[in-house]
Motif scaffolding. Structure first.
Motif, PDB file in Angstrom:
ATOM      1  N   GLY A 242       0.787  -1.224   0.000  1.00 30.49           N
ATOM      2  CA  GLY A 242       0.000   0.000   0.000  1.00 30.49           C
ATOM      3  C   GLY A 242       0.820   1.275   0.000  1.00 30.49           C
ATOM      4  O   GLY A 242       2.045   1.263   0.068  1.00 30.49           O
ATOM      5  N   LYS A 243       0.112   2.393  -0.111  1.00 31.16           N
ATOM      6  CA  LYS A 243       0.735   3.702  -0.126  1.00 31.16           C
ATOM      7  C   LYS A 243       1.381   4.001   1.223  1.00 31.16           C
ATOM      8  O   LYS A 243       1.083   3.359   2.222  1.00 31.16           O
ATOM      9  CB  LYS A 243      -0.316   4.785  -0.428  1.00 31.16           C
ATOM     10  CG  LYS A 243      -0.975   4.655  -1.782  1.00 31.16           C
ATOM     11  CD  LYS A 243      -1.932   5.812  -2.046  1.00 31.16           C
ATOM     12  CE  LYS A 243      -3.111   5.807  -1.083  1.00 31.16           C
ATOM     13  NZ  LYS A 243      -4.091   6.868  -1.399  1.00 31.16           N
ATOM     14  N   GLU A 244       2.253   5.014   1.234  1.00 31.84           N
ATOM     15  CA  GLU A 244       2.861   5.395   2.505  1.00 31.84           C
ATOM     16  C   GLU A 244       1.801   5.968   3.440  1.00 31.84           C
ATOM     17  O   GLU A 244       0.778   6.494   3.004  1.00 31.84           O
ATOM     18  CB  GLU A 244       3.996   6.390   2.290  1.00 31.84           C
ATOM     19  CG  GLU A 244       3.557   7.754   1.802  1.00 31.84           C
ATOM     20  CD  GLU A 244       4.729   8.712   1.635  1.00 31.84           C
ATOM     21  OE1 GLU A 244       4.523   9.928   1.745  1.00 31.84           O
ATOM     22  OE2 GLU A 244       5.859   8.234   1.378  1.00 31.84           O
ATOM     23  N   LEU A 245       2.082   5.851   4.733  1.00 34.78           N
ATOM     24  CA  LEU A 245       1.139   6.325   5.737  1.00 34.78           C
ATOM     25  C   LEU A 245       1.072   7.849   5.731  1.00 34.78           C
ATOM     26  O   LEU A 245       2.081   8.531   5.564  1.00 34.78           O
ATOM     27  CB  LEU A 245       1.564   5.855   7.123  1.00 34.78           C
ATOM     28  CG  LEU A 245       1.544   4.348   7.377  1.00 34.78           C
ATOM     29  CD1 LEU A 245       2.251   4.031   8.678  1.00 34.78           C
ATOM     30  CD2 LEU A 245       0.121   3.827   7.411  1.00 34.78           C
ATOM     31  N   SER A 246      -0.120   8.374   5.950  1.00 33.97           N
ATOM     32  CA  SER A 246      -0.312   9.810   6.076  1.00 33.97           C
ATOM     33  C   SER A 246      -0.251  10.218   7.547  1.00 33.97           C
ATOM     34  O   SER A 246      -0.235   9.369   8.450  1.00 33.97           O
ATOM     35  CB  SER A 246      -1.672  10.218   5.496  1.00 33.97           C
ATOM     36  OG  SER A 246      -2.731   9.770   6.342  1.00 33.97           O
ATOM     37  N   TYR A 247      -0.241  11.512   7.801  1.00 37.55           N
ATOM     38  CA  TYR A 247      -0.265  12.044   9.171  1.00 37.55           C
ATOM     39  C   TYR A 247      -1.465  11.490   9.932  1.00 37.55           C
ATOM     40  O   TYR A 247      -1.346  11.006  11.056  1.00 37.55           O
ATOM     41  CB  TYR A 247      -0.325  13.563   9.102  1.00 37.55           C
ATOM     42  CG  TYR A 247      -0.328  14.281  10.433  1.00 37.55           C
ATOM     43  CD1 TYR A 247       0.845  14.821  10.948  1.00 37.55           C
ATOM     44  CD2 TYR A 247      -1.502  14.436  11.166  1.00 37.55           C
ATOM     45  CE1 TYR A 247       0.855  15.495  12.164  1.00 37.55           C
ATOM     46  CE2 TYR A 247      -1.509  15.099  12.389  1.00 37.55           C
ATOM     47  CZ  TYR A 247      -0.328  15.628  12.876  1.00 37.55           C
ATOM     48  OH  TYR A 247      -0.345  16.292  14.083  1.00 37.55           O
ATOM     49  N   ASN A 248      -2.644  11.566   9.321  1.00 35.63           N
ATOM     50  CA  ASN A 248      -3.861  11.085   9.989  1.00 35.63           C
ATOM     51  C   ASN A 248      -3.853   9.570  10.157  1.00 35.63           C
ATOM     52  O   ASN A 248      -4.329   9.053  11.172  1.00 35.63           O
ATOM     53  CB  ASN A 248      -5.102  11.537   9.212  1.00 35.63           C
ATOM     54  CG  ASN A 248      -5.308  13.033   9.288  1.00 35.63           C
ATOM     55  OD1 ASN A 248      -4.952  13.669  10.271  1.00 35.63           O
ATOM     56  ND2 ASN A 248      -5.879  13.613   8.237  1.00 35.63           N
ATOM     57  N   ASN A 249      -3.308   8.844   9.170  1.00 38.89           N
ATOM     58  CA  ASN A 249      -3.165   7.396   9.315  1.00 38.89           C
ATOM     59  C   ASN A 249      -2.345   7.051  10.544  1.00 38.89           C
ATOM     60  O   ASN A 249      -2.708   6.170  11.339  1.00 38.89           O
ATOM     61  CB  ASN A 249      -2.452   6.781   8.099  1.00 38.89           C
ATOM     62  CG  ASN A 249      -3.253   6.781   6.830  1.00 38.89           C
ATOM     63  OD1 ASN A 249      -2.683   6.768   5.744  1.00 38.89           O
ATOM     64  ND2 ASN A 249      -4.572   6.790   6.937  1.00 38.89           N
TER      65      ASN A 249
END
Length: 510
Positions: A242-249
């Motif tokens: 999957g995509k890289e984690l975001s701040y909110n993730n």
């Protein structure tokens, strides 16, 4: 031109030194670095040849000498400085390439002794690079091998290093030494069991990654990690898909992990939306636990975070794939489960060993102009649970009360959690009024609340919460107690046959 090279991280140093030699730069070196360069036919002047004094005390004293520091600190545009160098027969040093003893790597090893850690506290290295950084207008200082190329390119193109480049390198030095000293301080405090809430606070974190943006697209953000041997936290997770984690993730997944760690030893799945639990289930298997977590709130789990404390098998993966999940975290996955899960391009799949391990540390919260520091809320219950009503909770009710208490502990205040059969039926987080939190949870839970239990993160100041709970079908309540009107709530519970338990401990979470 002269360069002093003394590095514990030898990566790239041979190429760097060889190029300096080819450019006519005299190389001064010490210990293992000098031996490595000499073995590779690079001409080296030993430190003792510069200082006229032998290395001593097992190498503890070698660069702490005016012959070295005078050459580094002399300001080239100050005639008095240059006359003094000539008088003392000291030659300027123009490049300092030094990285420090591997203190972080040493304390990260299992079973390292205090003596071994202390031996890896660098003294001469920080002194040299700080001196060079202070005199950045005249000295290029390198602490990171990635900067070798920058300096070499400048020397090849211009014959010298631009002052703005040297300024950036100097800034990097002080960031590096601040980080280094903070690690040492934190380690020594930990070893001595010293209180962290001292008169001054210095902490150090290392960047894991830059993030695309923060909570909102117009905010910059990055993810940093603590330095140490903690495990079972998000910084230790390995992303499999999957995509890289975001701040909110990251923020939401951390909230999910905090809640999951309450359920040590019991197969449990926690679903979180906006850092609040929206589904929690405990059962005999992870599959059954996931079904409970999903059925508790099949709407909010959409686009949420799911964490499990046991392996994800194919059957569970197929059920998860019926939903849109942002992040899935588990200690392991079967090969068949990964084959199923990776069919979806956007789900972020993380493997986290030690997922149940408790985090031991402190919580930091930045406020405008300052920082708040507190112990982690690592205790679940007070010394004694106290049944304050005439009716005792049944064994099943007590198990559900403890389950609900674990959930509400990880729910934003004011928080109300309603559970039945080790399943979160409805959650009411983050309201300014406790009755509003309860009313929201009741609207969510509906008829499924009949026979459920209720947990409140803080005491009931009014009877209205008991009234609403009774009408919804709640049979038992757990709360801290401590209101001046506790007796009113107790009497009302007795009237309706509701069992009430006081924990003697609240769990605000802001």
């Amino acid at each position: 031109m002269r360069a002093l090279i003394s590095v514990s991280d030898k990566s790239g140093v041979l190429e760097f030194a060889k190029t300096l030699e080819d450019l006519g730069v005299e190389i001064i070196s010490t210990g293992g670095t000098a031996r490595l360069l000499e073995e590779n036919k690079i001409k080296v002047t030993g430190i003792s040849d510069v200082t006229g004094f032998p290395e001593c005390l097992d190498g503890r004293v070698k660069t702490l000498h005016p012959g070295i520091h005078g050459g580094i600190l002399a300001m080239r545009d100050n005639p008095a400085h240059m006359e003094k160098l000539q008088e003392l027969n000291i030659q300027p040093i123009d490049i300092v390439a030094v990285n420090l003893y591997p203190f972080k790597e040493t304390i990260s090893k299992e079973g390292v002794s205090l003596e071994e850690a202390v031996e890896n506290i660098d003294i001469g290295g920080p002194t040299m690079i700080r001196a060079a950084a202070k005199n950045y207008k005249d000295v290029a200082v390198i602490t990171d091998p990635v900067d070798y190329k920058t300096v070499i390119d400048q020397l090849k193109d211009k014959g010298s290093v631009d002052v703005d480049v040297k300024y950036d390198l100097a800034l990097k030095v002080f960031q590096h030494t601040a980080n280094y000293d903070a690690m040492i301080s934190a380690y020594l405090k930990e070893q001595a069991g010293k209180e962290t809430m001292d008169e001054t606070l210095t902490v150090t974190f290392e960047k894991v990654q830059d993030l695309r943006y923060g909570e909102n697209p117009h905010q910059k953000a990055a993810f940093y990690k603590e330095v140490g041997k903690q495990s079972g936290t998000l910084v230790d997770a390995v992303q499999l898909h999957g995509k890289e984690l975001s701040y909110n993730n990251i923020n939401d997944t951390n909230g999910a992990l905090e809640a999951l760690k309450e359920f040590y030893g019991t197969p449990t799945v926690v679903a979180v939306k906006h850092a609040n639990p929206c589904g929690v289930g405990s059962a005999d298997s992870i599959y059954e636990a996931f079904i409970k977590a999903y059925e508790g709130d099949p709407v909010s789990i959409f686009g949420g975070i799911v964490v499990a404390n046991g392996e994800i098998d194919k059957k569970t993966a197929e059920k998860i794939n019926e939903l849109f999940i942002e992040v899935l975290v588990a200690p392991s996955y079967s090969e068949e489960a990964l084959e199923v899960l990776t069919r979806k391009k956007n789900i972020r799949i993380l493997k986290l060993e030690g997922i149940e391990k408790r985090y031991q540390g402190y919580e930091l919260k930045k406020v405008m102009g300052g920082i708040l520091l507190q112990d982690t809320d690592s205790v679940l219950l007070g010394e004694d649970l106290k049944v304050v009503t005439k009716r005792q909770p049944t064994k099943e009710e007590m198990e559900d009360l403890i389950f609900a208490w674990k959930v509400v502990k990880n729910t934003k205040s004011n928080g109300i959690s309603l559970a039945k059969d080790k399943m979160l039926i409805a959650n009411g987080p983050g309201q300014v009024s406790r009755i509003w939190a309860l009313q929201n949870a009741i609207r969510q839970g509906g008829e499924s609340l009949i026979g459920s239990v209720l947990a409140s993160d803080a005491f009931f100041p009014f009877e209205d919460s008991v009234e609403a709970a009774n009408k919804a079908g709640v049979t038992a309540i757990i709360q801290p107690g401590g209101s001046i009107r506790d007796e009113d709530s107790i009497k009302l519970c007795d009237k309706y046959g509701i069992a009430m338990v006081f924990t003697g401990m609240r769990h605000f979470k802001h």
